[in-house]
Design a protein around this motif. Structure first.
Motif, PDB file in Angstrom:
ATOM      1  N   SER A 141       0.831  -1.209   0.000  1.00 39.35           N
ATOM      2  CA  SER A 141       0.000   0.000   0.000  1.00 39.35           C
ATOM      3  C   SER A 141       0.864   1.257   0.000  1.00 39.35           C
ATOM      4  CB  SER A 141      -0.927  -0.002   1.216  1.00 39.35           C
ATOM      5  OG  SER A 141      -1.734   1.149   1.244  1.00 39.35           O
ATOM      6  N   ASN A 142       1.886   1.270   0.815  1.00 39.79           N
ATOM      7  CA  ASN A 142       2.755   2.447   0.917  1.00 39.79           C
ATOM      8  C   ASN A 142       3.518   2.692  -0.383  1.00 39.79           C
ATOM      9  OD1 ASN A 142       4.005   4.571   2.638  1.00 39.79           O
ATOM     10  ND2 ASN A 142       5.870   3.400   2.226  1.00 39.79           N
ATOM     11  N   ASN A 143       4.041   1.637  -0.975  1.00 42.44           N
ATOM     12  CA  ASN A 143       4.796   1.794  -2.218  1.00 42.44           C
ATOM     13  C   ASN A 143       3.910   2.290  -3.358  1.00 42.44           C
ATOM     14  OD1 ASN A 143       7.213   1.012  -1.060  1.00 42.44           O
ATOM     15  ND2 ASN A 143       7.060  -1.118  -1.717  1.00 42.44           N
ATOM     16  N   MET A 144       2.694   1.781  -3.432  1.00 42.60           N
ATOM     17  CA  MET A 144       1.791   2.241  -4.489  1.00 42.60           C
ATOM     18  C   MET A 144       1.363   3.682  -4.242  1.00 42.60           C
ATOM     19  SD  MET A 144      -0.597  -0.945  -5.735  1.00 42.60           S
ATOM     20  CE  MET A 144      -1.546  -0.988  -4.239  1.00 42.60           C
ATOM     21  N   LEU A 145       1.176   4.043  -2.979  1.00 40.08           N
ATOM     22  CA  LEU A 145       0.810   5.419  -2.640  1.00 40.08           C
ATOM     23  C   LEU A 145       1.917   6.385  -3.055  1.00 40.08           C
ATOM     24  CD1 LEU A 145      -1.197   7.342  -1.273  1.00 40.08           C
ATOM     25  CD2 LEU A 145      -0.096   6.826   0.911  1.00 40.08           C
ATOM     26  N   ILE A 146       3.169   6.003  -2.815  1.00 41.28           N
ATOM     27  CA  ILE A 146       4.304   6.837  -3.214  1.00 41.28           C
ATOM     28  C   ILE A 146       4.338   6.987  -4.733  1.00 41.28           C
ATOM     29  CG2 ILE A 146       6.829   6.933  -3.320  1.00 41.28           C
ATOM     30  CD1 ILE A 146       6.850   5.589  -0.542  1.00 41.28           C
ATOM     31  N   GLU A 147       4.120   5.878  -5.449  1.00 44.18           N
ATOM     32  CA  GLU A 147       4.203   5.912  -6.908  1.00 44.18           C
ATOM     33  C   GLU A 147       3.099   6.754  -7.542  1.00 44.18           C
ATOM     34  OE1 GLU A 147       6.625   1.883  -8.161  1.00 44.18           O
ATOM     35  OE2 GLU A 147       4.443   1.902  -8.349  1.00 44.18           O
ATOM     36  N   LEU A 148       1.976   6.884  -6.856  1.00 42.16           N
ATOM     37  CA  LEU A 148       0.895   7.700  -7.402  1.00 42.16           C
ATOM     38  C   LEU A 148       1.294   9.173  -7.513  1.00 42.16           C
ATOM     39  CD1 LEU A 148      -2.171   6.103  -5.603  1.00 42.16           C
ATOM     40  CD2 LEU A 148      -1.731   6.112  -8.064  1.00 42.16           C
ATOM     41  N   GLY A 149       2.350   9.554  -6.780  1.00 43.42           N
ATOM     42  CA  GLY A 149       2.843  10.925  -6.869  1.00 43.42           C
ATOM     43  C   GLY A 149       3.924  11.097  -7.916  1.00 43.42           C
ATOM     44  N   THR A 150       4.237  10.006  -8.625  1.00 42.46           N
ATOM     45  CA  THR A 150       5.283  10.058  -9.654  1.00 42.46           C
ATOM     46  C   THR A 150       4.727   9.477 -10.961  1.00 42.46           C
ATOM     47  OG1 THR A 150       6.184   7.836  -9.302  1.00 42.46           O
ATOM     48  CG2 THR A 150       6.933   9.579  -7.805  1.00 42.46           C
ATOM     49  N   ALA A 151       5.548   9.424 -11.960  1.00 41.36           N
ATOM     50  CA  ALA A 151       5.152   8.802 -13.232  1.00 41.36           C
ATOM     51  C   ALA A 151       5.637   7.364 -13.321  1.00 41.36           C
ATOM     52  CB  ALA A 151       5.718   9.610 -14.395  1.00 41.36           C
ATOM     53  N   ASP A 152       6.267   6.894 -12.245  1.00 41.51           N
ATOM     54  CA  ASP A 152       6.864   5.559 -12.236  1.00 41.51           C
ATOM     55  C   ASP A 152       5.920   4.569 -11.561  1.00 41.51           C
ATOM     56  OD1 ASP A 152       8.464   3.367 -12.232  1.00 41.51           O
ATOM     57  OD2 ASP A 152       9.938   4.147 -10.795  1.00 41.51           O
ATOM     58  N   LEU A 153       5.523   3.519 -12.280  1.00 39.95           N
ATOM     59  CA  LEU A 153       4.620   2.508 -11.723  1.00 39.95           C
ATOM     60  C   LEU A 153       5.328   1.162 -11.557  1.00 39.95           C
ATOM     61  CD1 LEU A 153       1.393   3.274 -13.817  1.00 39.95           C
ATOM     62  CD2 LEU A 153       1.876   3.987 -11.464  1.00 39.95           C
TER      63      LEU A 153
END
Length: 251
Positions: A19-31
């Motif tokens: 959950s934390n990693n996906m939340l961080i990625e939502l603020g970037t263009a990197d998935l």
């Protein structure tokens, strides 16, 4: 190590990390991490990912456009597991905000692989149970589709809502009574049986079947209802004999 090889606390830690990693990625263009979770061979990792994304969507309205756009980027993936997980994530969102994710199901219904298509069926079930009005309205659009598998999948997908509220789906099922494909008719009969054995349901189903024109299919459906009361005798309100007697007395 597989998800369920971990102890309970370790599993909680893995879910929190996902959950934390996906939340961080939502603020970037990197998935990168999201793709890794969505394509994981372990179905429970994928499930943890789409459940987490659904919770983030509900908890953080500001991220909703980004979540939808991220899912749209992943849906064309060549990996069917990613496409399947995208549909399941959309299903979590659709339990509350169906209109925002409807287009994922419009595409997923026609996926070349059975896993994303099955995810559509599962999503219709879970969304229709708690958010029936828009979901059933959408499902109705496909009841007369030229592809028999689409008709069958929609019929199967609306079943779960009918187990508690058979009156909500019986008008939709009625539209399939003259379907020319045996596979669709068999699924229809199966669903009628599945929505008839809980408390108060057989009365609603039998009363509605009186209005149907296809008497051969109705006969098959009544036989299925009686049979279901034996197969599910540990969960059915009536015994098989009581169900048979009710049908004889009221049909």
């Amino acid at each position: 190590m597989a998800f369920y090889d971990l102890n309970k606390q370790e599993r909680l830690n893995v879910v929190a990390e996902i959950s934390n990693n996906m939340l961080i990625e939502l603020g970037t263009a990197d998935l990168k991490n999201t793709i890794q979770y969505f394509s994981d061979e372990d179905t429970y990792i994928r499930k943890s990912a789409y459940l987490s994304l659904g919770k983030i969507y509900l908890a953080k309205p500001i991220l909703r456009p980004k979540i939808i756009s991220s899912l749209e980027k992943l849906l064309p993936s060549t990996d069917y597991k990613i496409r399947q997980t995208v549909i399941n994530a959309a299903g979590e969102i659709g339990k509350t905000y169906f209109e925002s994710v409807q287009h994922f199901f419009d595409r997923g219904l026609f996926d070349e692989h059975h896993s994303p298509r099955n995810a559509v069926i599962g999503s219709i079930k879970k969304m229709g149970e708690v958010n029936p009005v828009p979901v059933l309205g959408w499902a109705r659009l496909y009841l007369q589709h030229e592809d028999k598998e689409i008709r069958r999948e929609i019929c199967h997908g609306i079943e779960l809502r009918g187990r508690k509220y058979p009156g909500d789906i019986l008008p939709l099922l009625q539209e399939l009574q003259h379907d020319k494909t045996a596979r669709v008719r068999n699924t229809l009969v199966h669903v009628i049986g599945q929505i008839a054995y809980k408390k108060g349901c057989i009365q609603t189903v039998v009363e509605h079947l009186k209005q149907w024109e296809n008497k051969q299919l109705v006969t098959a459906a009544l036989e299925e209802i009686i049979d279901v009361h034996d197969r599910y005798k540990d969960f059915a309100v009536l015994t098989q004999e009581q169900a048979r007697q009710y049908i004889e007395d009221n049909f």
